[in-house]
Structures are given as structure tokens and as C-alpha cells.
Design an enzyme around this catalytic site. Structure first.
Site, PDB file in Angstrom:
ATOM      1  N   SER A  47      47.532  35.915  43.842  1.00 30.20           N
ATOM      2  CA  SER A  47      48.980  35.753  44.076  1.00 30.20           C
ATOM      3  C   SER A  47      49.841  36.410  42.999  1.00 30.20           C
ATOM      4  O   SER A  47      51.050  36.573  43.190  1.00 30.20           O
ATOM      5  CB  SER A  47      49.337  34.267  44.168  1.00 30.20           C
ATOM      6  OG  SER A  47      48.544  33.633  45.137  1.00 30.20           O
ATOM      7  N   HIS A  51      51.807  31.020  36.223  1.00 30.93           N
ATOM      8  CA  HIS A  51      52.208  29.633  36.475  1.00 30.93           C
ATOM      9  C   HIS A  51      52.820  28.998  35.228  1.00 30.93           C
ATOM     10  O   HIS A  51      52.456  29.330  34.101  1.00 30.93           O
ATOM     11  CB  HIS A  51      50.983  28.817  36.894  1.00 30.93           C
ATOM     12  CG  HIS A  51      50.444  29.217  38.239  1.00 30.93           C
ATOM     13  ND1 HIS A  51      51.058  28.869  39.415  1.00 30.93           N
ATOM     14  CD2 HIS A  51      49.358  29.951  38.587  1.00 30.93           C
ATOM     15  CE1 HIS A  51      50.368  29.361  40.436  1.00 30.93           C
ATOM     16  NE2 HIS A  51      49.328  30.026  39.959  1.00 30.93           N
ATOM     17  N   VAL A 175      24.924  45.294  35.324  1.00 32.12           N
ATOM     18  CA  VAL A 175      23.908  44.691  34.453  1.00 32.12           C
ATOM     19  C   VAL A 175      22.825  44.067  35.330  1.00 32.12           C
ATOM     20  O   VAL A 175      23.124  43.286  36.237  1.00 32.12           O
ATOM     21  CB  VAL A 175      24.557  43.629  33.529  1.00 32.12           C
ATOM     22  CG1 VAL A 175      23.492  42.855  32.760  1.00 32.12           C
ATOM     23  CG2 VAL A 175      25.543  44.305  32.591  1.00 32.12           C
ATOM     24  N   ARG A 312      38.055  33.345  45.113  1.00 29.29           N
ATOM     25  CA  ARG A 312      38.061  32.587  43.870  1.00 29.29           C
ATOM     26  C   ARG A 312      36.614  32.265  43.498  1.00 29.29           C
ATOM     27  O   ARG A 312      35.787  32.062  44.387  1.00 29.29           O
ATOM     28  CB  ARG A 312      38.813  31.267  44.020  1.00 29.29           C
ATOM     29  CG  ARG A 312      40.205  31.386  44.620  1.00 29.29           C
ATOM     30  CD  ARG A 312      40.644  30.039  45.148  1.00 29.29           C
ATOM     31  NE  ARG A 312      41.988  30.014  45.713  1.00 29.29           N
ATOM     32  CZ  ARG A 312      42.256  30.163  47.012  1.00 29.29           C
ATOM     33  NH1 ARG A 312      41.287  30.381  47.883  1.00 29.29           N
ATOM     34  NH2 ARG A 312      43.496  30.098  47.439  1.00 29.29           N
ATOM     35  N   SER A 338      42.046  29.875  39.555  1.00 27.66           N
ATOM     36  CA  SER A 338      43.472  29.838  39.228  1.00 27.66           C
ATOM     37  C   SER A 338      43.721  28.633  38.317  1.00 27.66           C
ATOM     38  O   SER A 338      43.122  27.581  38.537  1.00 27.66           O
ATOM     39  CB  SER A 338      44.297  29.703  40.512  1.00 27.66           C
ATOM     40  OG  SER A 338      45.653  29.786  40.213  1.00 27.66           O
ATOM     41  N   CYS A 403      56.388  57.180  51.374  1.00 24.33           N
ATOM     42  CA  CYS A 403      56.880  55.792  51.513  1.00 24.33           C
ATOM     43  C   CYS A 403      57.333  55.259  50.156  1.00 24.33           C
ATOM     44  O   CYS A 403      58.334  54.574  50.050  1.00 24.33           O
ATOM     45  CB  CYS A 403      55.777  54.875  52.046  1.00 24.33           C
ATOM     46  SG  CYS A 403      55.123  55.341  53.631  1.00 24.33           S
ATOM     47  N   CYS A 438      53.323  53.209  55.558  1.00 22.18           N
ATOM     48  CA  CYS A 438      52.314  53.917  56.357  1.00 22.18           C
ATOM     49  C   CYS A 438      50.906  53.682  55.818  1.00 22.18           C
ATOM     50  O   CYS A 438      49.929  54.147  56.417  1.00 22.18           O
ATOM     51  CB  CYS A 438      52.644  55.394  56.478  1.00 22.18           C
ATOM     52  SG  CYS A 438      51.885  56.453  55.241  1.00 22.18           S
ATOM     53  N   CYS A 443      49.578  60.291  52.763  1.00 25.88           N
ATOM     54  CA  CYS A 443      49.257  60.798  51.423  1.00 25.88           C
ATOM     55  C   CYS A 443      47.759  60.816  51.092  1.00 25.88           C
ATOM     56  O   CYS A 443      47.345  61.487  50.155  1.00 25.88           O
ATOM     57  CB  CYS A 443      50.005  60.014  50.356  1.00 25.88           C
ATOM     58  SG  CYS A 443      49.561  58.269  50.284  1.00 25.88           S
TER      59      CYS A 443
HETATM   60  C1  LIG Z   1      43.384  33.821  46.300  1.00 21.79           C
HETATM   61  C2  LIG Z   1      43.581  33.753  44.807  1.00 21.79           C
HETATM   62  C3  LIG Z   1      44.827  33.494  44.258  1.00 21.79           C
HETATM   63  C4  LIG Z   1      44.994  33.395  42.885  1.00 21.79           C
HETATM   64  N1  LIG Z   1      46.239  33.281  42.371  1.00 21.79           N
HETATM   65  C5  LIG Z   1      46.417  33.205  41.043  1.00 21.79           C
HETATM   66  C6  LIG Z   1      47.719  33.133  40.494  1.00 21.79           C
HETATM   67  O1  LIG Z   1      48.706  33.256  41.196  1.00 21.79           O
HETATM   68  N2  LIG Z   1      47.843  32.956  39.165  1.00 21.79           N
HETATM   69  C7  LIG Z   1      46.772  32.844  38.343  1.00 21.79           C
HETATM   70  O2  LIG Z   1      46.957  32.614  37.161  1.00 21.79           O
HETATM   71  N3  LIG Z   1      45.515  32.979  38.827  1.00 21.79           N
HETATM   72  C8  LIG Z   1      45.323  33.181  40.147  1.00 21.79           C
HETATM   73  N4  LIG Z   1      44.070  33.327  40.659  1.00 21.79           N
HETATM   74  C9  LIG Z   1      42.946  33.342  39.746  1.00 21.79           C
HETATM   75  C10 LIG Z   1      42.745  34.697  39.086  1.00 21.79           C
HETATM   76  O3  LIG Z   1      42.821  35.722  40.038  1.00 21.79           O
HETATM   77  C11 LIG Z   1      41.389  34.690  38.396  1.00 21.79           C
HETATM   78  O4  LIG Z   1      41.373  33.636  37.478  1.00 21.79           O
HETATM   79  C12 LIG Z   1      41.067  35.975  37.656  1.00 21.79           C
HETATM   80  O5  LIG Z   1      41.334  37.116  38.412  1.00 21.79           O
HETATM   81  C13 LIG Z   1      39.597  35.947  37.263  1.00 21.79           C
HETATM   82  O6  LIG Z   1      39.296  37.130  36.602  1.00 21.79           O
HETATM   83  P1  LIG Z   1      37.823  37.446  36.130  1.00 21.79           P
HETATM   84  O7  LIG Z   1      37.939  38.586  35.202  1.00 21.79           O
HETATM   85  O8  LIG Z   1      37.154  36.197  35.661  1.00 21.79           O
HETATM   86  O9  LIG Z   1      37.035  37.835  37.463  1.00 21.79           O
HETATM   87  P2  LIG Z   1      36.955  39.222  38.246  1.00 21.79           P
HETATM   88  O10 LIG Z   1      38.267  39.847  38.406  1.00 21.79           O
HETATM   89  O11 LIG Z   1      36.174  38.961  39.481  1.00 21.79           O
HETATM   90  O12 LIG Z   1      36.115  40.148  37.270  1.00 21.79           O
HETATM   91  C14 LIG Z   1      34.732  40.043  37.102  1.00 21.79           C
HETATM   92  C15 LIG Z   1      34.187  41.445  37.007  1.00 21.79           C
HETATM   93  O13 LIG Z   1      32.799  41.375  36.694  1.00 21.79           O
HETATM   94  C16 LIG Z   1      32.162  42.446  37.345  1.00 21.79           C
HETATM   95  N5  LIG Z   1      30.730  42.165  37.420  1.00 21.79           N
HETATM   96  C17 LIG Z   1      30.119  41.214  38.165  1.00 21.79           C
HETATM   97  N6  LIG Z   1      28.775  41.291  38.015  1.00 21.79           N
HETATM   98  C18 LIG Z   1      28.545  42.289  37.135  1.00 21.79           C
HETATM   99  C19 LIG Z   1      27.359  42.861  36.611  1.00 21.79           C
HETATM  100  N7  LIG Z   1      26.136  42.438  36.966  1.00 21.79           N
HETATM  101  N8  LIG Z   1      27.466  43.894  35.728  1.00 21.79           N
HETATM  102  C20 LIG Z   1      28.699  44.378  35.381  1.00 21.79           C
HETATM  103  N9  LIG Z   1      29.845  43.879  35.893  1.00 21.79           N
HETATM  104  C21 LIG Z   1      29.779  42.848  36.746  1.00 21.79           C
HETATM  105  C22 LIG Z   1      32.859  42.456  38.705  1.00 21.79           C
HETATM  106  O14 LIG Z   1      32.674  43.674  39.396  1.00 21.79           O
HETATM  107  C23 LIG Z   1      34.293  42.184  38.331  1.00 21.79           C
HETATM  108  O15 LIG Z   1      35.042  43.376  38.142  1.00 21.79           O
HETATM  109  C24 LIG Z   1      43.871  33.495  42.028  1.00 21.79           C
HETATM  110  C25 LIG Z   1      42.618  33.781  42.580  1.00 21.79           C
HETATM  111  C26 LIG Z   1      42.486  33.958  43.952  1.00 21.79           C
HETATM  112  C27 LIG Z   1      41.182  34.388  44.521  1.00 21.79           C
END
Ligand SMILES: Cc1cc2nc3c(=O)[nH]c(=O)nc-3n(C[C@H](O)[C@H](O)[C@H](O)COP(=O)(O)OP(=O)(O)OC[C@H]3O[C@@H](n4cnc5c(N)ncnc54)[C@H](O)[C@@H]3O)c2cc1C
Length: 490
Positions: A47, A51, A175, A312, A338, A403, A438, A443
Site C-alpha cells: 500500500s 503508518h 542463495v 505478505r 505490515s 501517457c 496505456c 512505449c
Molecule cells: C498487501 C500488502 C500491503 C502492505 N502495506 C504496507 C504499508 O502500507 N505500509 C507498511 O509499512 N508495510 C506494508 N506492507 C509490508 C511491507 O510491504 C513489507 O514489510 C516489506 O516490503 C517487507 O520487505 P522485505 O525486504 O522483508 O521483503 P521482500 O521485499 O520480499 O524482499 C525479500 C527479498 O529477498 C529475496 N530473496 C528471497 N530468497 C532469496 C535467496 N535464496 N537468495 C537471494 N535473495 C533471496 C527476494 O527475491 C526479495 O527481493 C504491506 C505488505 C503487503 C503484502
């Protein structure tokens, strides 16, 4: 072979924020990402709300991280120049019985340091502050410190600044195995081997898989899908982020503006088993429209330009797992559901505290530069500035995305930035060609052409987002010839 002080696994917002925070110090740091680009997982589709911090129960780590994280955004946005607007949120009560709950939340959160919370019961004032809100609203909890951010643009900014300060980024490096020998981690990917004294597991949905590689199997992660509908920029203009009064399990379906001037409705919450299932469903879209209509009647369905879903990573405890574990030097930063995006700067600070206890050198480097220059945008120039820019470099005048008004120069800058774009989606998410009405129909071929030229690869090797996502397979006549040879045209 370089032995890094710290290797971060995962280039989502959490991994990249930790990388940028660690780039302050005199440490050798690398980040490994399995996909062709950073910000490809949960970070790409959420989103984008920063927050205020009243939503989680008091006993959860995520509440504390969210309140601290929210405050750290002001400085981060100034230093990193990513799009962020503190527009404030409304939690909307549609029944008198919900007012009591909002007042309780206001009191507790104010005690916990959330600034400016106000319960507004004056309907005229509410309508003045947000004219789109339903007349059914009987009161709102206003949180002026809540904001909106572009999650992927912030993540690119974090990575760029980390790279400028010496962090090495390795993409397409999934990994597969980790060995821990004599206090050194040996990390194997398909093509390479990396060594490090400490490992930070920020692998999002795949965090348990990585943790198990060092024998740590003490938590559960479940994918939970959230679907969205995005509306065209002209569809409506919202002043505030609109939440319903939350339930025990969810903040509910919100209606929210984006930093690019669009509006979206979503997400719902659907437990699934497939970590790759980001398809939207008819039932899901219906559900979110119904939810949105309760806050903003007559959602502009005809002006929807895209549906999408994000996943999530839900831990069994419903709380962040930020642990310096029993395996010396291995830190888990997983289950970051989140408000993980809001909390990332506070989470990174917690990780630094763990690393200090593990003996890492946290002396700030003399040449550390926290500033990441603001990307130059066609839309921000005055006519005079634009004329000058086009004279200096005609690529400023060649519009590729009609666009969104994106010239070739912005695409070139996105490709040649530190940790720059190497795929069509990488370009799209960095500077928006294909994000407009579009959706890339006009593009995309031009973006493919530019990527092919700048990366010096054939058209057929230009990918949408990673392995096996080629747009083009061969030239039209070559395909016809191939088919003829195979006798397929007979
Ligand atoms: C529907 C939804 C709404 C949300 N809304 C909000 C919001 O409004 N505000 C808020 O604060 N939070 C929100 N969140 C939560 C927020 O998006 C997450 O907390 C955050 O993006 C998590 O980031 P991350 O880096 O832990 O995970 P990710 O972004 O998933 O990053 C993990 C990375 O690890 C990589 N990876 C996995 N396995 C391996 C491997 N074996 N080797 C190398 N790389 C690997 C993946 O490819 C990925 O790029 C929301 C989440 C969702 C799904």
C-alpha cells in the site's frame, strides 16, 4: 576471495535499508538478491503507507518499530530524495460503537509518542478535510504523521546510496547453500561463492528457507495475498489515506492516493500456499470494491488501469522476527509483515545494535555521504529549463512514454544509475514508462530497444523482469523460416 564483514541476503526494502545504514561504517558489505532486480518481492506491491503507529497491539515489537520508523522518514526522505508526503490518515467510524475504540487507540498511541492524533466528530470538518468520504462517517481518528511513499523508488534510492558508499550489490544470485566453518559463512549460489563473517537474512517470504540452511528452524512464515485496483490519475483526488475501523486481524481495505497522483483501493487478505501466486481474482476484486465503496461511494471502476496483488510474509507470532540467533554472526530479519515498510529505518538500527554486540566496527567512515541526488524529471522542469536541457542533450526531448511524459534521458539515467535497471520492469518502476493509462502499449518496444542498445544485448535477451520473461523470441521472418523448416506451416 574477499571475505565480507557482512552479507545481506535479500534486496527488498529491509535488506536495502540495512545495506544503506551499514554503508556508514568502515565495513565490507555485500547484498545478494535472487531476482534480476532489487525490490522484486513484497516491497514491489504493497500500500505504500507510512503508518502513524497506533494499529498494532502494544506488546508487539512492530508497534515500537513503526512509531520510531515513521519519525525517521523525514530525515531519510531529505537525504535520499525519494517521493514521500505526510498527508495524514483517517480511520473512519461508520457506527457510533466504533468511536469508543478509536478514542482508546488515540489515548494509548499518544502515550506511546504518536504525534498529533485527533478524534474528529464534527461532520462538516471531516467533509472539509476529505470531501470524497462517505456521508455515513460518524467520526474519524486523524493521524497527521501518516504518509505515502513509493516503496520501490525508496528502495532504489537506498540501494543507490548504499552502492555510492561502497556496498556491493549482486543480482541474479539466489542463495542455495550456506556453510558455517571456523566462524566464516560460505554462501553458495548457482554460479558463485561468497564468504562473510556475518549474515543477515532479509529474504522475505523465503526467510525460513535461508534460516534452515544454517540449521535454524524455529518460526513459520505463511504467504497472505492482498489484491488492489489502481485508478487513473484523473479518476479522483484524495487528500487523506482512508482506513475503515480495523478488525482484530486486519487494518481493512483502504482507499489511498499514491505519490504519483493515482488512487488505489485494497488490499484484502487471503491465506494461500503458493509463494508465487500474485494473480488477482474476480472474487477478490469484488471484495475490495465493496470495501472501498463503504469509505468512498461509487468507486470509479471504469477508470481502473491495473489490478495487482502482493504477498505478505506472515509469521506465526504476527510480529517481526529480528533475532541475533544461536548461530554466531547469523541475524534473522524475517516475518516483516505490515508495517515493515514504515519500520525499515528502525529495524536497520536494531540490526546495527546486534552487530555491535557481535564486535562489528561501527565507526562512521570519514567519506560517508548520506545524500543521494534527486533524479532529474522532465515533469519538474520549467519550459526554460527544458529548452536548455534539450539543447545540452536531445534525449531530454525524445518522449518515449506519452501517457507519463517520460523522455529517453530519464530511461538512460535509470539504466546507468548505481544498481541501475537491467529489465523493462526495472525501467518502468524507476521512472514510470508503462505506468500510465496505456500500460506500456506504446512505449514498451522503445524501452526494449533502448535497453538492448545500452546493455549491448540482442533484443531477444531483454527481459520483462527476470529469467524466462523474454518479450521477443526471434525476428518475425526468422520464426516463419523456423516453422517452415519444422514443417509447421503445412
Ligand atoms: C498487501 C500488502 C500491503 C502492505 N502495506 C504496507 C504499508 O502500507 N505500509 C507498511 O509499512 N508495510 C506494508 N506492507 C509490508 C511491507 O510491504 C513489507 O514489510 C516489506 O516490503 C517487507 O520487505 P522485505 O525486504 O522483508 O521483503 P521482500 O521485499 O520480499 O524482499 C525479500 C527479498 O529477498 C529475496 N530473496 C528471497 N530468497 C532469496 C535467496 N535464496 N537468495 C537471494 N535473495 C533471496 C527476494 O527475491 C526479495 O527481493 C504491506 C505488505 C503487503 C503484502
Amino acid at each position: 576471495m574477499t571475505v565480507y564483514d557482512i552479507i545481506i541476503i535479500g534486496g527488498g526494502v529491509i535488506g536495502c535499508c540495512i545495506a544503506r545504514t551499514l554503508s556508514k561504517y568502515d565495513l565490507k558489505v555485500a547484498l545478494l538478491e535472487k531476482e534480476a532486480d532489487i525490490a522484486s518481492g513484497t516491497t514491489k506491491a504493497n500500500s505504500g503507507v507510512v503508518h502513524a503507529g497506533y494499529a498494532s497491539p502494544r506488546e508487539y515489537v512492530k508497534r515500537d518499530m513503526c512509531i520510531k520508523g515513521n519519525k525517521l522518514y523525514t530525515q531519510a526522505a531529505e537525504e535520499l530524495n525519494f517521493p514521500f508526503q505526510r498527508i495524514g490518515s483517517f480511520v473512519v467510524a461508520l457506527e457510533d460503537s466504533q468511536i469508543k475504540k478509536l478514542e482508546e487507540e488515540r489515548k494509548l498511541a499518544t502515550q506511546d509518542g504518536v504525534p498529533g492524533l485527533e478524534l474528529i466528530l464534527d461532520k462538516e470538518k471531516i467533509k472539509y478535510m476529505e470531501p470524497n468520504l462517505t456521508d455515513e462517517a460518524v467520526g474519524v481518528l486523524h493521524a497527521p504523521s501518516a504518509g505515502i511513499v513509493s516503496p520501490y523508488e525508496m528502495t532504489y534510492a537506498l540501494a543507490e546510496n548504499a552502492a555510492m558508499n561502497g556496498v556491493k550489490f549482486f543480482r541474479n544470485q539466489k542463495v542455495r547453500r550456506i556453510k558455517h566453518q571456523n566462524y566464516v559463512f560460505v554462501i553458495k549460489t548457482k554460479t558463485d561463492e561468497f564468504k562473510s563473517n556475518n549474515v543477515i537474512n532479509a529474504a522475505g517470504l523465503y526467510g525460513l528457507k535461508i534460516s534452515k540452511m544454517v540449521g535454524l528452524d524455529y518460526f513459520k512464515l505463511m504467504p497472505r495475498k492482498g489484491e488492489y485496483i489502481l485508478f487513473d490519475r484523473n479518476a479522483m483526488h484524495l487528500n487523506k489515506i482512508l482506513f475503515p475501523t480495523p478488525t482484530k486481524v486486519s487494518k481493512g481495505i483502504l482507499v489511498c492516493p499514491t505519490v504519483s497522483g493515482n488512487t488505489f483501493v485494497g488490499p484484502n487478505a487471503l491465506n494461500i500456499t503458493d509463494k508465487k501466486d500474485i494473480a488477482t481474482t474476480e472474487a477478490g476484486l469484488k471484495e475490495i470494491l465493496e470495501g472501498g465503496n463503504k469509505l468512498v461511494p461509487n468507486m470509479p471502476v471504469r477508470a481502473s488501469i491495473r489490478n495487482f496483488a502482493g504477498l505478505r510474509a506472515i509469521p506465526g507470532t504476527y510480529d517481526f522476527i529480528i533475532d541475533s540467533t544461536d548461530v554466531y554472526g547469523f541475524i534473522n530479519v524475517v516475518g516483516i509483515l505490515s508495517p515493515g515498510l514504515t519500520s525499515c529505518y528502525a529495524i536497520a538500527e536494531r540490526v546495527v545494535e546486534f552487530l555491535e554486540l557481535l564486535g562489528a566496527n561501527t565507526k562512521i567512515k570519514e567519506d560517508y555521504n548520506p545524500m543521494r541526488p534527486k533524479p532529474e524529471r522532465f515533469k519538474d522542469f520549467t519550459k526554460e529549463e527544458l529548452d536548455r536541457k534539450i539543447k545540452e542533450d536531445p534525449a531530454w526531448g525524445r518522449i518515449i512514454c506519452r501517457c507519463e511524459n517520460i523522455p529517453e534521458k530519464e530511461i538512460l539515467n535509470a539504466i546507468h544509475a548505481p544498481v541501475g535497471a537491467t529489465t523493462v520492469d526495472g525501467v518502468k518502476f524507476r521512472c514510470r514508462p508503462g505506468m500510465g493509462r496505456c500500460q506500456g502499449g506504446f512505449c514498451r518496444p522503445r524501452v526494449i530497444e533502448i535497453l538492448s542498445r545500452e546493455l549491448n544485448i540482442p533484443y531477444e535477451d531483454v527481459l520483462k523482469r527476470g529469467e524466462d520473461t523474454n518479450f521477443l523470441v526471434a525476428k518475425t521472418k526468422e520464426i516463419a523460416l523456423l516453422r517452415l523448416k519444422r514443417g509447421e506451416n503445412e
